[in-house]
Design a protein around this motif. Structure first.
Motif, short mmCIF file in Angstrom:
data_model
loop_
_atom_site.label_atom_id
_atom_site.label_comp_id
_atom_site.label_asym_id
_atom_site.label_seq_id
_atom_site.Cartn_x
_atom_site.Cartn_y
_atom_site.Cartn_z
N GLY A 3 0.79 -1.31 0.08
CA GLY A 3 -0.18 0.02 0.04
C GLY A 3 0.79 1.42 0.05
N THR A 4 2.14 1.17 -0.17
CA THR A 4 3.03 2.22 -0.20
C THR A 4 3.26 2.92 -1.35
N GLY A 20 5.06 -2.50 -6.20
CA GLY A 20 4.64 -2.74 -7.55
C GLY A 20 3.71 -3.83 -7.59
N ALA A 21 3.08 -4.31 -6.51
CA ALA A 21 2.08 -5.44 -6.62
C ALA A 21 0.76 -5.10 -7.40
N CYS A 22 0.36 -3.75 -6.98
CA CYS A 22 -1.07 -3.31 -7.32
C CYS A 22 -1.03 -2.81 -8.86
FE1 FES Z 1 2.63 -1.80 -3.31
FE2 FES Z 1 0.65 -0.59 -4.37
S1 FES Z 1 0.65 -1.82 -3.06
S2 FES Z 1 2.95 -0.34 -4.98
#
Ligand code: FES
Ligand code: NAD
Length: 291
Positions: free
Chosen positions: A224-225, A229-231
């Motif tokens: 969430g930061t 790059g996961a999202c």
């Molecule tokens: Fe990691 Fe969005 S949750 S970049």
């Protein structure tokens, strides 16, 4: 430290907590999320805000126990504290930015799937405070795991559906929306929040019914930061990141197939290396997982 003021099980593995976090409670808007960490060693867990009480200084979260970190969160009791409780993050629902007259004239239908009911509640409650009572279809697999029915019915015209027909309309949220449509209900906008697969099929239906639709891509977030790059997702012909650019997007433009495949790949080291090679500069490095 952020003290837990209230803890309640809404269903066998769904936990509600009120947490002392006055700054977030004062500044939060519907649609935003926060990041929780049990302790210094804990993983960051992004959660959409369910409710906030600026006067009491508390923020409500609802989460499902699905892995080690949420298990550790659920083990905390009233009086214990989270090491981190960071927010509000992400962009608020764009409903918050509409002129009041326009908002009040809109026919809105929310679709709340399972645990996705919690973030829908925040939006419905805010709308109610603005004089808007929206319709809401709330779906659960079965009656026993239906959550927050009373609260949801206080802030919306609530239509419940269960996949097994144990309560309310018999069928999933798409069956319920089609039923309302066939009965003559017309909407200016649908806001669907729940499992990815539900949002995908809800969008297929609303595309057919020609109803503009917003979805919340919280399920693909990891830290969430904006760093891991996961999202990463494709919206129209643009690459976006749910935690920075969202979490809400135009559901008719979201490439759900790509997002769901990517989510699976991201879970393994080999998959992350593959994504890094394939996506190049747009992969969004910095996670430390990609070597
Ligand atoms: Fe990691 Fe969005 S949750 S970049
Ligand atoms: P679930 O699997 O029990 O599904 C809830 C409802 O979604 C079902 O009852 C059904 O009505 C609908 N649904 C599911 N699959 C569908 C399909 N193929 N077609 C049409 N409708 C379908 O949900 P759950 O186990 O409570 O959900 C957990 C999921 O919710 C997690 O994946 C979590 O990431 C997600 N979630 C999303 C958000 C968000 O912001 N989008 C927030 C919280 C939780």
């Amino acid at each position: 430290m952020f003290r837990i003021e209230k803890k309640e099980y809404l269903a066998p593995n769904i936990v509600l907590m009120d947490v002392d976090a006055p700054r977030i409670a004062k500044n939060a808007l519907p649609g935003q999320f926060l990041i929780v960490r049990v302790d210094e060693e804990g993983e960051r867990v992004p959660l959409t805000i369910c409710d906030y009480d600026a006067e009491a200084g508390t923020v409500q979260i609802v989460f499902q126990v699905v892995g080690a970190e949420s298990y550790r969160m659920a083990a905390l009791e009233v009086g214990d504290s989270f090491a981190d409780f960071v927010g509000p993050l992400g962009r608020p629902s764009d409903l918050c930015e509409l002129p009041l007259e326009e908002l009040r004239a809109m026919k809105l239908c929310f679709i709340a799937g399972g645990v996705g009911t919690a973030p829908v509640y925040a939006q419905l409650k805010w709308l109610k405070s603005q004089g808007v009572t929206a319709d809401c279809i709330q779906g659960a697999r079965t009656k026993d795991i239906l959550i927050m029915e009373k609260e949801m019915s206080e802030v919306s015209n609530l239509y419940i559906c269960t996949d097994d027909g144990s309560y309310g309309i018999n069928g999933n949220v798409c069956v319920a929306l089609q039923k309302l449509y066939d009965e003559g209900k017309r909407y200016d906008r649908v806001i669907a929040i729940g499992p990815m697969i539900m949002m995908k099929f809800a969008c297929q239906l609303t595309k057919k019914l020609e109803i503009p639709t917003i979805v919340s891509m919280n399920p693909i977030m990891v830290d969430g930061t904006g760093m891991c790059g996961a999202c990463r997702l494709v919206v129209g012909d643009e690459v976006k990141f749910a935690c920075v650019d969202g979490p809400e997007f135009d559901g008719h433009l979201v490439d759900f197939e790509q997002a769901m495949q990517r989510m699976t790949l991201y879970k393994t080291e080999e998959g992350r290396l593959y994504l890094e090679a394939k996506e190049g500069d747009s992969h969004h490095g910095g996670c430390g997982h990609c070597g």
